[in-house]
Design a protein around this motif. Structure first.
Motif, PDB file in Angstrom:
ATOM      1  N   ASN A   1      34.778  38.814  29.208  1.00  0.00           N
ATOM      2  CA  ASN A   1      33.355  39.199  29.193  1.00  0.00           C
ATOM      3  C   ASN A   1      32.436  38.004  28.935  1.00  0.00           C
ATOM      4  O   ASN A   1      31.351  37.920  29.477  1.00  0.00           O
ATOM      5  N   ARG A   2      32.882  37.112  28.057  1.00  0.00           N
ATOM      6  CA  ARG A   2      32.027  35.977  27.692  1.00  0.00           C
ATOM      7  C   ARG A   2      32.130  34.835  28.714  1.00  0.00           C
ATOM      8  O   ARG A   2      31.305  33.909  28.703  1.00  0.00           O
ATOM      9  N   SER A   3      33.171  34.897  29.550  1.00  0.00           N
ATOM     10  CA  SER A   3      33.407  33.821  30.511  1.00  0.00           C
ATOM     11  C   SER A   3      32.205  33.672  31.453  1.00  0.00           C
ATOM     12  O   SER A   3      31.824  34.616  32.138  1.00  0.00           O
ATOM     13  N   GLY A   4      31.587  32.511  31.449  1.00  0.00           N
ATOM     14  CA  GLY A   4      30.464  32.259  32.348  1.00  0.00           C
ATOM     15  C   GLY A   4      29.092  32.558  31.770  1.00  0.00           C
ATOM     16  O   GLY A   4      28.080  32.319  32.429  1.00  0.00           O
TER      17      GLY A   4
ATOM     18  N   THR B   1      34.991  44.281  31.110  1.00  0.00           N
ATOM     19  CA  THR B   1      34.160  45.178  31.913  1.00  0.00           C
ATOM     20  C   THR B   1      32.934  44.455  32.462  1.00  0.00           C
ATOM     21  O   THR B   1      32.170  45.029  33.224  1.00  0.00           O
ATOM     22  N   GLN B   2      32.753  43.194  32.065  1.00  0.00           N
ATOM     23  CA  GLN B   2      31.577  42.452  32.542  1.00  0.00           C
ATOM     24  C   GLN B   2      32.060  41.138  33.144  1.00  0.00           C
ATOM     25  O   GLN B   2      31.725  40.055  32.661  1.00  0.00           O
ATOM     26  N   VAL B   3      32.880  41.265  34.170  1.00  0.00           N
ATOM     27  CA  VAL B   3      33.512  40.086  34.760  1.00  0.00           C
ATOM     28  C   VAL B   3      33.381  40.159  36.282  1.00  0.00           C
ATOM     29  O   VAL B   3      33.911  41.084  36.902  1.00  0.00           O
ATOM     30  N   SER B   4      32.681  39.219  36.873  1.00  0.00           N
ATOM     31  CA  SER B   4      32.592  39.180  38.335  1.00  0.00           C
ATOM     32  C   SER B   4      33.741  38.312  38.867  1.00  0.00           C
ATOM     33  O   SER B   4      34.457  37.673  38.089  1.00  0.00           O
ATOM     34  N   LEU B   5      33.885  38.279  40.157  1.00  0.00           N
ATOM     35  CA  LEU B   5      34.952  37.457  40.750  1.00  0.00           C
ATOM     36  C   LEU B   5      34.730  35.974  40.435  1.00  0.00           C
ATOM     37  O   LEU B   5      35.687  35.214  40.293  1.00  0.00           O
ATOM     38  N   VAL B   6      33.478  35.568  40.317  1.00  0.00           N
ATOM     39  CA  VAL B   6      33.188  34.168  39.957  1.00  0.00           C
ATOM     40  C   VAL B   6      33.697  33.875  38.539  1.00  0.00           C
ATOM     41  O   VAL B   6      34.364  32.860  38.310  1.00  0.00           O
ATOM     42  N   ASP B   7      33.422  34.798  37.604  1.00  0.00           N
ATOM     43  CA  ASP B   7      33.820  34.578  36.200  1.00  0.00           C
ATOM     44  C   ASP B   7      35.341  34.584  36.039  1.00  0.00           C
ATOM     45  O   ASP B   7      35.873  33.965  35.126  1.00  0.00           O
ATOM     46  N   ALA B   8      36.028  35.316  36.920  1.00  0.00           N
ATOM     47  CA  ALA B   8      37.487  35.356  36.857  1.00  0.00           C
ATOM     48  C   ALA B   8      38.088  34.206  37.666  1.00  0.00           C
ATOM     49  O   ALA B   8      39.306  34.081  37.760  1.00  0.00           O
ATOM     50  N   ALA B   9      37.234  33.386  38.284  1.00  0.00           N
ATOM     51  CA  ALA B   9      37.657  32.214  39.058  1.00  0.00           C
ATOM     52  C   ALA B   9      38.569  32.576  40.217  1.00  0.00           C
ATOM     53  O   ALA B   9      39.581  31.922  40.453  1.00  0.00           O
ATOM     54  N   MET B  10      38.225  33.634  40.946  1.00  0.00           N
ATOM     55  CA  MET B  10      39.007  33.971  42.135  1.00  0.00           C
ATOM     56  C   MET B  10      38.788  32.877  43.190  1.00  0.00           C
ATOM     57  O   MET B  10      37.684  32.342  43.309  1.00  0.00           O
ATOM     58  N   PRO B  11      39.837  32.547  43.948  1.00  0.00           N
ATOM     59  CA  PRO B  11      39.695  31.459  44.933  1.00  0.00           C
ATOM     60  C   PRO B  11      38.571  31.748  45.927  1.00  0.00           C
ATOM     61  O   PRO B  11      38.391  32.886  46.348  1.00  0.00           O
ATOM     62  N   GLY B  12      37.815  30.729  46.243  1.00  0.00           N
ATOM     63  CA  GLY B  12      36.779  30.861  47.263  1.00  0.00           C
ATOM     64  C   GLY B  12      35.446  31.354  46.753  1.00  0.00           C
ATOM     65  O   GLY B  12      34.478  31.416  47.501  1.00  0.00           O
TER      66      GLY B  12
END
Ligand code: ADP
Ligand code: MG
Length: 487
Positions: free
Chosen positions: A158-161, A45-56
């Motif tokens: 959630n902890r990613s990043g 629930t605390q994951v942005s597109l950057v933290d999920a490593a979305m392309p671009g």
């Protein structure tokens, strides 16, 4: 403290220890995204597109995380590098969606510093400096969950990043006790600074434990690294266990392999996880998505100005106003305790007596009641009031203890307790004389014995008067009036 040595078949061995502490940065947002960092949220629930490593997606450094790391560096007397840079550390793992961790290898934010430890907390001269090699800032990974489904593993990002400071010590520690003292001191400083909550159970501070052994005077031996140890006690157990394992291995003619190990607290043993990678295995290179960090002198000055008084300075200040070295080190070990004691001093308590009372009486009572300073209803202001009532003779020592017990039970202020229960000590000579006369009249035989030389009966008379007055008579006055009447 005598040197720590382990006896082997071939003689005595020295243990060499270096710790890499991962400390989660206190910040509302992650290192390179605006996602929240609160502990214990529902998975993913605390994951942005950057933290999920979305392309671009592009990382943007969070100034607050950098500020916290610089403040930490300053608190450790470390060099702050005006120019630093982020690097990619490449490896593949299911909790790392980018396929690399953004870290700092070549140009860390913080350079050499040091932490002072006390080898014996009753002796302020038993200091040892433990060198800090560097602090670099990096991203945390996500978390795999293996207990949610019979055949599948889930991942929580959630902890990613989340920002981590990796605080790397020099191999300066020589015993489990030194490593324990270093970790506790480091955690204490981080909490004073407010850059990491130091909560090892929740994983916001964890240590990689590097251990090697050598014969005293020899070169350093090959180290093993035991990963992610999450309590001071476990770190000390790992060192003890790992040193003995290495000694046994060498004495049997074997060789210590440079490897990464894992600690199993249930078995109190470490086991090999993998052979240790070298930096080149990670194919480090400067992260092309990020500009180098350049700090201005103003920014560093602001970080410095925001630092609170640190534990060593506080300890010396307390000792300077008469607090014993032992009490000063107990009172400054945890920032909550020190803040409480500062408030007690501010409310007018005498430092030396105040410190004795907090360490002996208050901590004793809190221990007995399984409470802490945070949960007790006693405020520093009320405690200062109680100490003052005892100091100015309104309450005797015994009455002071009684009032303190009632404060613990009811949470009431001492003045209110004294007022309502009529616990005030009396120095009213009229009332005291009247009681003395009654006691002497009722014990005419003992008075005669006293007068014929049995002077040890004096204490008996004092006791009788105190009892008759429910402990509220001023013992000094009772003594004085009794003497006047008997002698
Ligand atoms: P790595 O990332 O490979 O673990 P670091 O330089 O980040 O390397 O950390 C090395 C850690 O190991 C430091 O804390 C250092 O003090 C410690 N260390 C280095 N040599 C030894 C040794 N011979 N025995 C024990 N600890 C060591
Ligand atoms: Mg390491």
């Amino acid at each position: 403290m005598s040197e720590y040595r382990i006896k082997g078949e071939t003689g005595e061995w020295e243990v060499v220890i270096g710790l890499e502490v991962h400390a989660q940065v206190v910040s509302n947002a992650k290192l390179f995204s605006g996602a929240a960092t609160a502990f214990g949220a529902e998975p993913n629930t605390q994951v942005s597109l950057v933290d999920a490593a979305m392309p671009g997606m592009l990382p943007v450094p969070n100034k607050e995380c950098i500020r916290q790391a610089v403040r930490t560096g300053l608190a450790l007397d470390a060099v702050i590098n005006r120019w630093s840079r982020f690097d990619r550390k490449n490896y593949f793992y299911a909790d790392l969606p980018q396929g690399y961790q953004i870290s700092q290898l070549y140009h860390p934010l913080v350079g050499p510093g040091e932490v002072e430890i006390l080898l014996d907390d009753k002796d302020e001269n038993s200091v040892k400096q433990i060198g800090i090699e560097r602090i670099h800032v990096e991203q945390d990974a996500g978390k795999l969950m293996h207990d949610q489904h019979p055949t599948m593993s889930y991942v929580d990002l959630n902890r990613s990043g989340v920002a981590l400071m990796e605080i790397v010590s020099r191999p300066d520690m020589r015993s489990p006790a030194e490593a324990g003292a270093y970790l506790r001191k480091l955690r204490s400083i981080l909490r004073y600074v407010g850059s990491c909550d130091g909560n090892m159970e929740e994983g916001s501070m964890r240590a990689d434990v590097n251990v090697s052994v050598r014969k005293p005077g020899d070169e350093f031996g090959t180290r093993t690294e035991t990963k992610n140890v999450n309590s001071v006690r476990f770190v000390m157990a790992v060192i003890e266990h790992e040193a003995r394992r290495q000694i046994e291995l060498i004495e049997e003619g074997g060789k210590v392999a440079q490897e990464t190990r894992l600690y199993d607290p249930d078995k109190n043993a470490t086991r090999s996880l993998r052979s240790k990678e070298d930096a080149h295995d990670y194919r480090y290179f400067p992260d092309p998505d990020l500009l180098p960090l350049e700090l201005t002198e103003d920014f560093i000055a602001d970080c410095k100005a925001s630092l609170p008084e640190l534990p060593d300075d506080k300890r010396k200040r307390y000792e300077g106003v008469g607090v014993t070295p032992y009490n000063a080190s107990v009172l400054t070990a945890e920032v909550e305790t020190a803040r409480w004691f500062d408030a007690l001093l501010e409310a007018g308590a005498e430092p030396k007596q105040g410190a004795n009372w907090v360490v002996a009486e208050l901590f004793g009572a809190l221990n007995r009641r399984s409470e802490t300073l945070a949960t007790t209803g006693i405020s520093p202001q009320e405690a200062a009031e109680l100490l003052k009532l005892v100091a100015d003779g309104t309450l005797s020592g015994t009455l002071g203890k009684q009032v303190f017990e009632i404060m613990l039970e009811t949470g009431d202020a001492p003045s209110k307790i004294v007022e309502e229960r009529g616990l005030k000590q009396t120095s009213d000579t009229g009332a005291i004389d009247a009681e003395i006369d009654k006691i002497l009249a009722a014990n005419a035989d003992k008075v005669a014995e006293y007068k014929s030389g049995k002077v040890q009966l004096f204490g008996f008379f004092v006791g009788q008067v105190m009892k008759a007055m429910a402990g509220k008579a001023n013992p000094g006055v009772v003594n004085e009036r009794l003497r006047a009447k008997l002698d």
